[in-house]
Design a protein around this motif. Structure first.
Motif, PDB file in Angstrom:
ATOM      1  N   LYS A 156       0.853  -1.185   0.000  1.00  0.00           N
ATOM      2  CA  LYS A 156       0.000   0.000   0.000  1.00  0.00           C
ATOM      3  C   LYS A 156       0.892   1.239   0.000  1.00  0.00           C
ATOM      4  N   ALA A 157       0.377   2.318  -0.570  1.00  0.00           N
ATOM      5  CA  ALA A 157       1.136   3.563  -0.680  1.00  0.00           C
ATOM      6  C   ALA A 157       0.197   4.743  -0.479  1.00  0.00           C
ATOM      7  N   THR A 158       0.791   5.909  -0.414  1.00  0.00           N
ATOM      8  CA  THR A 158       0.032   7.155  -0.369  1.00  0.00           C
ATOM      9  C   THR A 158       0.314   7.921  -1.650  1.00  0.00           C
ATOM     10  N   PHE A 159      -0.754   8.361  -2.294  1.00  0.00           N
ATOM     11  CA  PHE A 159      -0.658   9.114  -3.540  1.00  0.00           C
ATOM     12  C   PHE A 159      -1.017  10.563  -3.257  1.00  0.00           C
ATOM     13  N   PHE A 160      -0.028  11.454  -3.378  1.00  0.00           N
ATOM     14  CA  PHE A 160      -0.279  12.884  -3.218  1.00  0.00           C
ATOM     15  C   PHE A 160      -0.698  13.418  -4.582  1.00  0.00           C
ATOM     16  N   CYS A 161      -1.980  13.719  -4.695  1.00  0.00           N
ATOM     17  CA  CYS A 161      -2.601  14.010  -5.986  1.00  0.00           C
ATOM     18  C   CYS A 161      -2.733  15.502  -6.257  1.00  0.00           C
ATOM     19  N   VAL A 162      -2.598  15.833  -7.519  1.00  0.00           N
ATOM     20  CA  VAL A 162      -2.828  17.194  -8.000  1.00  0.00           C
ATOM     21  C   VAL A 162      -4.317  17.297  -8.332  1.00  0.00           C
ATOM     22  N   GLY A 163      -4.982  18.293  -7.771  1.00  0.00           N
ATOM     23  CA  GLY A 163      -6.421  18.432  -7.942  1.00  0.00           C
ATOM     24  C   GLY A 163      -6.873  18.478  -9.386  1.00  0.00           C
ATOM     25  N   ASP A 164      -6.141  19.180 -10.242  1.00  0.00           N
ATOM     26  CA  ASP A 164      -6.525  19.259 -11.651  1.00  0.00           C
ATOM     27  C   ASP A 164      -6.418  17.901 -12.328  1.00  0.00           C
ATOM     28  N   ASN A 165      -5.445  17.086 -11.921  1.00  0.00           N
ATOM     29  CA  ASN A 165      -5.345  15.736 -12.478  1.00  0.00           C
ATOM     30  C   ASN A 165      -6.507  14.859 -12.003  1.00  0.00           C
ATOM     31  N   VAL A 166      -6.928  15.047 -10.761  1.00  0.00           N
ATOM     32  CA  VAL A 166      -8.091  14.310 -10.258  1.00  0.00           C
ATOM     33  C   VAL A 166      -9.339  14.732 -11.033  1.00  0.00           C
ATOM     34  N   ARG A 167      -9.463  16.021 -11.293  1.00  0.00           N
ATOM     35  CA  ARG A 167     -10.601  16.534 -12.065  1.00  0.00           C
ATOM     36  C   ARG A 167     -10.622  15.927 -13.471  1.00  0.00           C
ATOM     37  N   LYS A 168      -9.462  15.811 -14.091  1.00  0.00           N
ATOM     38  CA  LYS A 168      -9.369  15.288 -15.458  1.00  0.00           C
ATOM     39  C   LYS A 168      -9.488  13.768 -15.524  1.00  0.00           C
ATOM     40  N   HIS A 169      -9.074  13.073 -14.450  1.00  0.00           N
ATOM     41  CA  HIS A 169      -9.027  11.604 -14.468  1.00  0.00           C
ATOM     42  C   HIS A 169      -9.693  11.012 -13.219  1.00  0.00           C
ATOM     43  N   PRO A 170     -10.969  11.306 -13.001  1.00  0.00           N
ATOM     44  CA  PRO A 170     -11.620  10.825 -11.774  1.00  0.00           C
ATOM     45  C   PRO A 170     -11.685   9.299 -11.685  1.00  0.00           C
ATOM     46  N   ASP A 171     -11.748   8.630 -12.816  1.00  0.00           N
ATOM     47  CA  ASP A 171     -11.799   7.165 -12.810  1.00  0.00           C
ATOM     48  C   ASP A 171     -10.491   6.572 -12.275  1.00  0.00           C
TER      49      ASP A 171
END
Length: 119
Positions: free
Chosen positions: A54-69
């Motif tokens: 298991k890991a932790t993914f520090f996500c960029v909000g715009d990338n989450v918006r573009k790739h919610p799946d």
């Protein structure tokens, strides 16, 4: 082994921030930044699944918006997520209120109590 650590003056300026977590046993915290991205994140998830890690993914909000799946894949596979700002901006180049607005905008997409500033 020294891998990376914030500049000492950051720790002085923000003494209330948790910079290190003392470990009772030897362990590794695996983290990934800047995703989710379709070219890499699914492959990383498959490798982590293969080894039961298991890991932790520090996500960029715009990338989450573009790739919610793909973001949903990270969560569905039992990994943690953290806020890495909306546009991966460098804090020292922005007024505090603008930087915090960018962090808050990312928080609309990333529900987490973890934050890692870019750069």
């Amino acid at each position: 082994m020294f891998i990376e650590q914030p500049p000492w003056f950051y720790r002085v300026l923000f003494p209330g921030v948790i910079w290190r977590i003392p470990a009772k046993k030897k362990c590794v915290y695996l983290t990934f930044d800047d995703g989710p991205v379709p070219e890499v994140t699914p492959w990383v998830l498959d490798i982590l699944d293969k080894y039961g890690v298991k890991a932790t993914f520090f996500c960029v909000g715009d990338n989450v918006r573009k790739h919610p799946d793909i973001y949903r894949m990270v969560l569905d596979r039992g990994h943690r997520v953290g806020n890495h700002t909306f546009n991966h901006i460098q804090g020292i180049r922005f007024w505090t209120k603008n930087y915090l607005a960018n962090v808050e905008k990312a928080a609309d997409y990333i529900k987490s109590d973890l934050f890692r500033p870019p750069h």
